[in-house]
Design an enzyme around this catalytic site. Structure first.
Site, PDB file in Angstrom:
ATOM      1  CG  LEU A 218      -1.840  -1.249   1.338  1.00 11.85           C
ATOM      2  CD1 LEU A 218      -2.732  -1.132   2.571  1.00 11.85           C
ATOM      3  CD2 LEU A 218      -2.681  -1.470   0.083  1.00 11.85           C
ATOM      4  CG  ASP A 219       3.175   4.301  -3.124  1.00  9.87           C
ATOM      5  OD1 ASP A 219       4.362   4.220  -2.750  1.00  9.87           O
ATOM      6  OD2 ASP A 219       2.706   5.302  -3.687  1.00  9.87           O
ATOM      7  CB  ALA A 220       2.040   7.274  -0.498  1.00 15.40           C
TER       8      ALA A 220
END
Length: 563
Positions: A218-220
């Protein structure tokens, strides 16, 4: 909590989505562990390896099969979608593979041989996406996908990971509007207060699972939800979204792992396990894995100073994790070495000294905007191999030994280890890449041409070959040792400042392992009382350990004892 009066409507739509788009069920034995000591990941871009006209994804697959057939259990493939900036993290089409890299068949082939980790880039989207075109023209669905904000709004409380303006002016048919953009003017934040956005991304998540992904990063994620008057980081709504995504993957694809990417101070990072709810008798219900973002900068401070005291204190502070939670350990990634995780551990003057040293070794420093409007260091941009050029006294002849010590130490810690491709190849700073792109992060994102890399790997006496073979051998030893199971207990033992001694175990059968590291450029006396407690076996020499009085600079030992 997220959608108030619309909750029942959104739930019905979610159940319909799951009924029609969930991947075919795969039998999963709940008794099978989520991970083991054999779990070791490679991190790579889809085009880190190039070979003529061959699809780069196929080149990566061939490299793994020929050079590293049994080394890695999984591969984290960084964004492989059509993109407009940030080397993939400004996504144009989420359900497509960049044709310059290959196609979904190449991804599925990778997933058949190893666990495949993919990025769900859900905080923001490219300005070139169809959703953004919808917004500009006032069309559905993208018309309501973004966050408009009056530029006079007081947003001083917002925590920033960049120094660029938070609001970006955008000309539309309705006049100029200002949109929220946490990371850059080309990466426009999405409005998760609109349930259409959440459901769209759950559909994308289901699609990735159907293509063979087993790990979802889960990016950023920390910046996902916005509420004016708050820091807009780690908000309760953000944690609720993570909980929902965890519930979805547990339901449709048991055994899938969620990994949260939150480059923040350590105690904030740990919040993404959802441990605070355990006091109510529940089980962790957010991420399975979080990055050990504090490890790289603390390790850098340790090896350039020859003193493991601070690193040992940090390791001792780590909480005991419940089943189903673990760390992802790394030293380098596609991004830089985070500075924020040092907050609360290193005083400002020592952080400044470390940044200055990295400048001397050819690196750069990226900045972020503080609430007071001033710029502050955010990350160091340098390859990990070049960061190991020397100590605070300057460059020295110990670069390879110091570099390997850093990797061996990381491999010994509790959790799952992940090696960036450019650690495996001992890659130097790509200053030409920085000049071409104008981006500091390009220093650590070199693209190898296989003819050049093969020559370095096959020629005698090259640092690339020495590093590659040493790490390949150490990884082979590690994956066969049960004391390196991610859940095996970890304890830091008392030792002189220049030594870091970590005990893994004991396991149920009494087996335990000592990982001993000399983090200095001086030979250190090895007078540890625990070494006199029975006989030890030297894993690296594959023979009973013959006691020695001292340990050479940057040398490591892996000693096991079986009662």
């Amino acid at each position: 909590m997220l959608y108030g009066e619309r909750a029942e409507e959104v739930l019905r739509r979610l159940l319909t989505l799951l009924a029609h788009q969930a991947p075919p069920p795969v039998p999963h034995d709940a008794a099978v562990a989520l991970w083991s000591e054999r779990d070791q990941w490679l991190i790579s871009y889809g085009d880190s390896l190039l070979d003529g006209d061959s699809p780069p994804l196929a080149v990566l697959g061939e490299f793994l099969e020929t050079r590293l057939p049994d080394t890695f259990s999984g591969v984290h493939l960084l964004p492989f979608f059509p993109w407009s900036s940030d080397d993939g993290f400004s996504v144009i089409h989420y359900r497509e593979v960049n044709p310059e890299l290959g196609d979904w068949a190449h991804l599925r082939e990778l997933a058949e041989r190893r666990d495949l980790a993919v990025d769900l880039v859900l905080n923001h989207v490219s300005r070139e996406s169809l959703w953004f075109v919808d917004y500009l023209t006032g069309s559905q669905p993208g018309r309501d996908y973004f966050i408009e904000m009056d530029p006079e709004t007081d947003l001083s409380a917002v925590v920033r990971p960049r120094s660029s303006p938070l609001l970006v002016p955008v000309p539309t048919r309705r006049g100029t509007r200002h949109l929220w953009a946490t990371f850059s003017e080309d990466q426009i934040d999405l409005n998760f207060a609109n349930p259409d956005v959440l459901l769209e991304f759950i559909g994308i998540l289901l699609f990735y699972l159907s293509q063979g992904a087993r790990i979802v990063r889960l990016d950023a994620i920390a910046y996902l939800w916005k509420r004016v008057g708050t820091p807009c980081i780690h908000l309760p709504e953000t944690h609720e979204v993570v909980r929902l995504l965890r519930a979805v993957v547990d339901h449709v694809a048991p055994g899938t792992l969620l990994l949260t990417e939150t480059n923040v101070p350590h105690h904030e990072n740990l919040s993404y396990f959802g441990l605070e709810r355990l006091s109510d008798g529940g089980e962790p219900d957010e991420a399975h894995l979080v990055y050990q973002f504090s490890l790289p900068p603390l390790l850098l401070h340790t090896l350039t100073g020859g003193d493991a005291t601070l690193l040992a204190s940090w390791l001792e502070s780590l909480p005991e994790l419940p089943p189903g939670c673990s760390y992802l350990n790394f030293t380098a990634s596609h991004d830089g070495i985070g500075v924020r995780p040092l907050e609360g551990w290193l005083p400002p003057h020592e952080i400044e000294a470390l940044l200055e040293l990295m400048h001397r070794f050819g690196g750069f420093v990226s900045m972020r905007k503080r609430p007071d409007g001033e710029d502050a260091p955010y990350e160091i941009n340098i390859t990990w191999f070049d960061a190991m050029q020397g100590t605070r006294r300057g460059r020295d002849p110990w670069q390879i030994e110091r570099f390997l010590c850093s990797q061996h130490l990381m491999l010994a810690l509790q959790g799952i280890p992940a090696l960036y491709l450019h650690c495996l190849t001992g890659t130097l700073n790509d200053l030409e890449g920085v000049e071409r792109s104008g981006r500091l992060r390009s220093i650590n994102r070199r693209r190898w041409h296989m003819s050049e890399l093969d020559e370095l790997l096959d020629s005698r006496n090259t640092p690339t070959r020495e590093v590659f073979l040493a790490l390949k051998r150490r990884l082979a030893i590690r994956r066969a040792e049960p004391c390196f199971h991610p859940d095996a207990p970890q304890r830091v033992l008392p030792a002189p400042p220049a030594l870091l001694v970590v005990e893994r175990g004991p396991l149920d059968d009494g087996r335990r392992l000592l990982a001993i590291h000399n983090v200095s450029d001086q030979r250190q006396e090895l007078a540890l009382a625990i070494l006199k407690e029975g006989e030890w076996f030297d894993l690296l020499e594959n023979a009973p350990w013959a006691p020695v009085e001292s340990l050479a600079p940057y040398r490591t030992l892996w000693l096991v004892q079986q009662p």
